[in-house]
Motif scaffolding. Structure first.
Motif, PDB file in Angstrom:
ATOM      1  N   TYR A 108     -26.622  50.983  23.229  1.00 30.53           N
ATOM      2  CA  TYR A 108     -25.706  50.582  22.166  1.00 30.53           C
ATOM      3  C   TYR A 108     -26.435  49.834  21.052  1.00 30.53           C
ATOM      4  O   TYR A 108     -26.309  50.171  19.869  1.00 30.53           O
ATOM      5  CB  TYR A 108     -24.603  49.710  22.762  1.00 30.53           C
ATOM      6  N   LEU A 112     -27.066  50.874  17.061  1.00 27.43           N
ATOM      7  CA  LEU A 112     -26.595  50.063  15.934  1.00 27.43           C
ATOM      8  C   LEU A 112     -27.739  49.666  15.003  1.00 27.43           C
ATOM      9  O   LEU A 112     -27.622  49.763  13.780  1.00 27.43           O
ATOM     10  CB  LEU A 112     -25.876  48.812  16.437  1.00 27.43           C
ATOM     11  N   ALA A 127     -20.573  52.026  11.815  1.00 28.21           N
ATOM     12  CA  ALA A 127     -21.110  51.932  13.172  1.00 28.21           C
ATOM     13  C   ALA A 127     -20.781  50.598  13.828  1.00 28.21           C
ATOM     14  O   ALA A 127     -20.527  50.534  15.039  1.00 28.21           O
ATOM     15  CB  ALA A 127     -22.622  52.149  13.156  1.00 28.21           C
ATOM     16  N   VAL A 128     -20.777  49.514  13.040  1.00 33.53           N
ATOM     17  CA  VAL A 128     -20.503  48.189  13.629  1.00 33.53           C
ATOM     18  C   VAL A 128     -19.011  47.892  13.726  1.00 33.53           C
ATOM     19  O   VAL A 128     -18.611  46.944  14.411  1.00 33.53           O
ATOM     20  CB  VAL A 128     -21.197  47.064  12.827  1.00 33.53           C
ATOM     21  N   CYS A 131     -16.842  47.455  17.281  1.00 33.74           N
ATOM     22  CA  CYS A 131     -16.983  46.208  18.028  1.00 33.74           C
ATOM     23  C   CYS A 131     -15.982  45.164  17.546  1.00 33.74           C
ATOM     24  O   CYS A 131     -15.508  44.355  18.335  1.00 33.74           O
ATOM     25  CB  CYS A 131     -18.410  45.674  17.905  1.00 33.74           C
ATOM     26  N   SER A 198     -19.909  54.814  18.294  1.00 34.41           N
ATOM     27  CA  SER A 198     -19.822  53.418  18.724  1.00 34.41           C
ATOM     28  C   SER A 198     -18.612  53.188  19.630  1.00 34.41           C
ATOM     29  O   SER A 198     -18.666  52.360  20.552  1.00 34.41           O
ATOM     30  CB  SER A 198     -19.756  52.484  17.515  1.00 34.41           C
ATOM     31  N   GLU A 202     -18.761  51.620  23.284  1.00 32.83           N
ATOM     32  CA  GLU A 202     -17.928  50.513  23.748  1.00 32.83           C
ATOM     33  C   GLU A 202     -17.386  50.829  25.144  1.00 32.83           C
ATOM     34  O   GLU A 202     -17.416  49.979  26.055  1.00 32.83           O
ATOM     35  CB  GLU A 202     -16.755  50.284  22.783  1.00 32.83           C
TER      36      GLU A 202
END
Length: 216
Positions: A108, A112, A127-128, A131, A198, A202
């Motif tokens: 992961y 990122l 991409a972030v 989260c 992503s 997760e």
């Protein structure tokens, strides 16, 4: 339709799968085994250090000064504020050493950092985002549906379902929508691909914690 609305529709089934994961359901009712939560917290602490750096990269590369300030602030929060939360959990749950980075976390964070460093900054922002967004949605879901009294994981639940975290999530979503509206269709498609990737990472992160997945 905004980019965020479109991309959430792409991962809705994945999100529903996350809500049904044993890690999430047992976290909600307080029955999650302590050793699985210890593993999760140790790996999440390592993750946040790298996530903060990825957020800082987005801030440094952002075209708009408003986005630069936002993502640099997110980076500081990830590294300082949330790491402090984990330090308190280390005391509460007897974690003395967070150990080394294990496969799911390794995969992961390298995704990122490579994406935020080498792809278009809009793609890095996408991409972030999971989260932020998925954690908030999961936290809200647990908070609303948990009926357990004296849940040992209540502090985590409160953190990710809190108003302050919700404000940050909405800010990150808005930034992604704004850059998506201004960029090309090719970049928007790459933003969507990064967001979906992503989201799956997760899922894998939580599953790895439940399975105590290590290199060997």
């Amino acid at each position: 339709m905004k980019w965020s609305e479109q991309v959430w529709s792409r991962i809705e089934k994945d999100y529903q799968s996350i809500l049904k994961m044993p890690f999430i359901t047992e976290l909600a009712d307080g029955s999650l085994p302590k050793n699985k939560f210890q593993f999760y917290m140790a790996q999440d602490s390592i993750y946040l250090e790298h996530f903060g750096r990825a957020l800082a990269l987005v801030g440094a590369r952002a075209h708009d000064i408003k986005d630069a300030l936002s993502f640099m602030g997110f980076a500081a929060n990830a590294i300082v504020v949330e790491n402090a939360l984990h330090e308190s959990y280390f005391v509460d749950f007897g974690v003395t050493d967070k150990g080394k980075i294990e496969p799911a976390c390794h995969h992961y964070v390298h995704f990122l950092k490579s994406t935020t460093a080498l792809d278009a900054v809009e793609v890095g922002m996408a991409a972030v985002l999971p989260c932020f967004w998925i954690y908030q949605r999961v936290g809200d879901h647990i908070y609303k549906n948990s009926k357990a009294e004296n849940n040992p994981y209540q502090k985590w639940i409160n953190t990710y379902s809190g108003e302050e975290f919700g404000v940050a999530v909405q800010q990150a979503i808005m930034s992604c929508d704004e850059v998506a509206a201004k960029t090309t269709s090719v970049i928007r498609d790459k933003m969507t691909e990064a967001f979906v990737a992503s989201t799956l990472l997760e899922y894998n992160f939580w599953q790895a914690a439940y399975d105590l997945k290590m290199w060997r």
